[in-house]
Design a protein around this motif. Structure first.
Motif, short mmCIF file in Angstrom:
data_model
loop_
_atom_site.label_atom_id
_atom_site.label_comp_id
_atom_site.label_asym_id
_atom_site.label_seq_id
_atom_site.Cartn_x
_atom_site.Cartn_y
_atom_site.Cartn_z
N ALA A 67 0.74 -1.29 0.07
CA ALA A 67 -0.07 -0.03 0.09
C ALA A 67 0.85 1.26 -0.06
O ALA A 67 0.64 2.37 0.73
CB ALA A 67 -1.00 -0.14 1.21
N ASP A 68 2.12 1.06 -0.73
CA ASP A 68 2.95 2.32 -0.78
C ASP A 68 2.44 3.51 -1.01
O ASP A 68 2.68 4.63 -0.86
CB ASP A 68 4.23 1.86 -1.55
N PHE A 69 1.61 3.59 -2.34
CA PHE A 69 0.98 4.51 -2.82
C PHE A 69 0.05 5.21 -1.97
O PHE A 69 0.12 6.47 -1.64
CB PHE A 69 0.31 4.10 -4.24
N LEU A 70 -0.78 4.63 -1.11
CA LEU A 70 -1.57 5.34 -0.43
C LEU A 70 -0.94 5.94 0.74
O LEU A 70 -0.97 6.94 1.21
CB LEU A 70 -2.60 4.23 0.26
N GLY A 72 2.29 7.12 0.61
CA GLY A 72 2.87 8.02 0.13
C GLY A 72 1.88 9.34 0.02
O GLY A 72 1.95 10.62 0.15
N ALA A 73 0.87 8.99 -0.69
CA ALA A 73 -0.41 10.18 -0.89
C ALA A 73 -0.76 10.82 0.38
O ALA A 73 -1.20 11.83 0.30
CB ALA A 73 -1.62 9.39 -1.68
N ALA A 74 -0.60 10.04 1.43
CA ALA A 74 -1.08 10.75 2.90
C ALA A 74 -0.16 11.70 3.41
O ALA A 74 -0.22 12.08 4.44
CB ALA A 74 -1.34 9.58 3.71
N GLY A 75 1.28 11.64 2.63
CA GLY A 75 2.34 12.55 3.00
C GLY A 75 3.53 11.95 3.89
O GLY A 75 4.32 12.58 4.20
N TYR A 76 3.16 10.69 3.91
CA TYR A 76 4.46 9.83 4.63
C TYR A 76 5.49 9.35 3.62
O TYR A 76 5.14 9.23 2.64
CB TYR A 76 3.62 8.62 5.44
N ARG A 77 6.49 9.13 4.07
CA ARG A 77 7.59 8.70 3.20
C ARG A 77 8.22 7.23 3.87
O ARG A 77 8.48 7.21 5.01
CB ARG A 77 8.84 9.48 3.06
N LEU A 78 8.26 6.36 2.88
CA LEU A 78 8.92 4.93 3.43
C LEU A 78 10.45 4.95 3.14
O LEU A 78 10.98 5.73 2.27
CB LEU A 78 8.31 3.84 2.56
N GLU A 79 11.04 4.37 4.06
CA GLU A 79 12.72 4.32 3.94
C GLU A 79 13.00 3.22 2.88
O GLU A 79 12.09 2.42 2.71
CB GLU A 79 13.23 3.72 5.44
N VAL A 85 1.80 -1.86 4.54
CA VAL A 85 0.48 -2.75 4.24
C VAL A 85 -0.79 -2.16 5.06
O VAL A 85 -0.76 -1.44 6.15
CB VAL A 85 0.62 -3.88 4.93
N VAL A 86 -1.86 -1.99 4.20
CA VAL A 86 -3.30 -1.57 4.96
C VAL A 86 -4.10 -2.60 5.27
O VAL A 86 -4.51 -3.30 4.16
CB VAL A 86 -3.82 -0.47 4.07
N VAL A 87 -4.71 -2.66 6.43
CA VAL A 87 -5.67 -3.87 6.75
C VAL A 87 -7.12 -3.11 7.03
O VAL A 87 -6.90 -2.36 7.82
CB VAL A 87 -5.23 -4.72 7.82
N HIS A 88 -7.96 -3.86 6.28
CA HIS A 88 -9.42 -3.29 6.61
C HIS A 88 -10.01 -4.16 7.41
O HIS A 88 -10.42 -5.45 6.86
CB HIS A 88 -9.97 -2.89 5.35
N THR A 89 -10.74 -3.90 8.60
CA THR A 89 -11.42 -4.66 9.52
C THR A 89 -12.52 -3.95 9.91
O THR A 89 -12.88 -2.73 9.91
CB THR A 89 -10.61 -5.22 10.96
N GLU A 90 -13.65 -4.75 10.33
CA GLU A 90 -14.82 -4.24 10.83
C GLU A 90 -15.28 -4.96 11.95
O GLU A 90 -15.25 -6.20 12.02
CB GLU A 90 -16.00 -4.57 9.63
N ILE A 91 -15.86 -4.55 13.04
CA ILE A 91 -16.23 -5.12 14.28
C ILE A 91 -17.54 -4.88 14.51
O ILE A 91 -18.07 -3.64 14.47
CB ILE A 91 -15.26 -4.73 15.33
N THR A 92 -18.32 -5.93 14.94
CA THR A 92 -19.87 -5.61 15.33
C THR A 92 -19.92 -6.14 16.70
O THR A 92 -19.37 -7.17 17.06
CB THR A 92 -20.65 -6.69 14.57
N ASN A 93 -20.52 -5.27 17.48
CA ASN A 93 -20.97 -5.72 18.89
C ASN A 93 -22.47 -6.30 19.15
O ASN A 93 -23.35 -5.54 18.83
CB ASN A 93 -20.95 -4.59 19.87
N ARG A 94 -22.33 -7.62 19.07
CA ARG A 94 -23.84 -8.26 19.17
C ARG A 94 -24.42 -8.44 20.46
O ARG A 94 -25.43 -9.04 20.69
CB ARG A 94 -23.59 -9.75 18.69
N GLY A 95 -23.60 -7.77 21.50
CA GLY A 95 -24.12 -7.99 22.89
C GLY A 95 -24.77 -6.74 23.53
O GLY A 95 -24.90 -5.83 22.84
#
Length: 174
Positions: A67-70, A72-79, A85-95
């Motif tokens: 996810a290097d492009f993302l 860099g687009a956010a203004g950060y620089r990799l060495e 790497v970007v991970v997308h998760t979702e959490i549901t509270n069923r209780g």
């Protein structure tokens, strides 16, 4: 590993994941199963309980690697030699008990060399981060960013309500 059997040498696997050849050769290190918890694949919802008895469903929706492009687009620089790497998760509270933590507080990447990669202290404008807390009946999603060496092979994503994996831990193979 589900369905795994081993010989007297625990480093040699004689059974393995279907549609792979490494199990037949027995010359590659075996990945250890997580301490307790459930296993799944990207897209699957896994159920667990929080530290205060919250009934939770966590879904790994996407692993964007690299996810290097993302980044860099956010203004950060990799060495040199790093990747994002970007991970997308979702959490549901069923209780009925609110989940008061940051949902990705202990979300980490597991590597082929049995290492772990903790989340980076950054967020991306194009991929909103998790917010603290999930009320009963609520489903919230967010993105978690990791920075790791380019050569690192990510094999799983692990979620836990606490720093040490236990029976509430969830692991998805990537």
């Amino acid at each position: 590993m589900r369905g795994a059997a081993t010989t007297a040498d625990p480093a040699v696997s004689t059974w393995g994941v279907p549609q792979t050849a490494s199990w037949a050769r027995g010359d590659e290190p075996r990945l250890e199963a997580p301490a307790g918890g459930q296993r799944g694949r990207i897209g699957e919802k896994l159920e667990t309980q929080g530290l205060e008895g919250e009934l939770l469903t966590v879904q790994l929706l996407e692993v964007q690697d690299p996810a290097d492009f993302l980044f860099g687009a956010a203004g950060y620089r990799l060495e040199e030699g790093e990747r994002a790497v970007v991970v997308h998760t979702e959490i549901t509270n069923r209780g009925s008990v609110p989940f008061a933590s940051l949902p990705d507080n202990y979300l980490e990447l597991l590597t082929a060399d049995s290492g772990t990669v903790a989340k980076a202290p950054v967020s991306l404008t194009s991929r909103p981060p998790h917010k603290i807390g999930v009320r009963p009946g609520e489903t919230l999603g967010g993105h978690t960013v990791y920075v790791l060496p380019e050569a690192t092979q990510v094999v799983s994503v692990r979620w836990s309500p606490r720093p040490e994996p236990d029976e509430r831990t969830l692991t998805w193979t990537v």
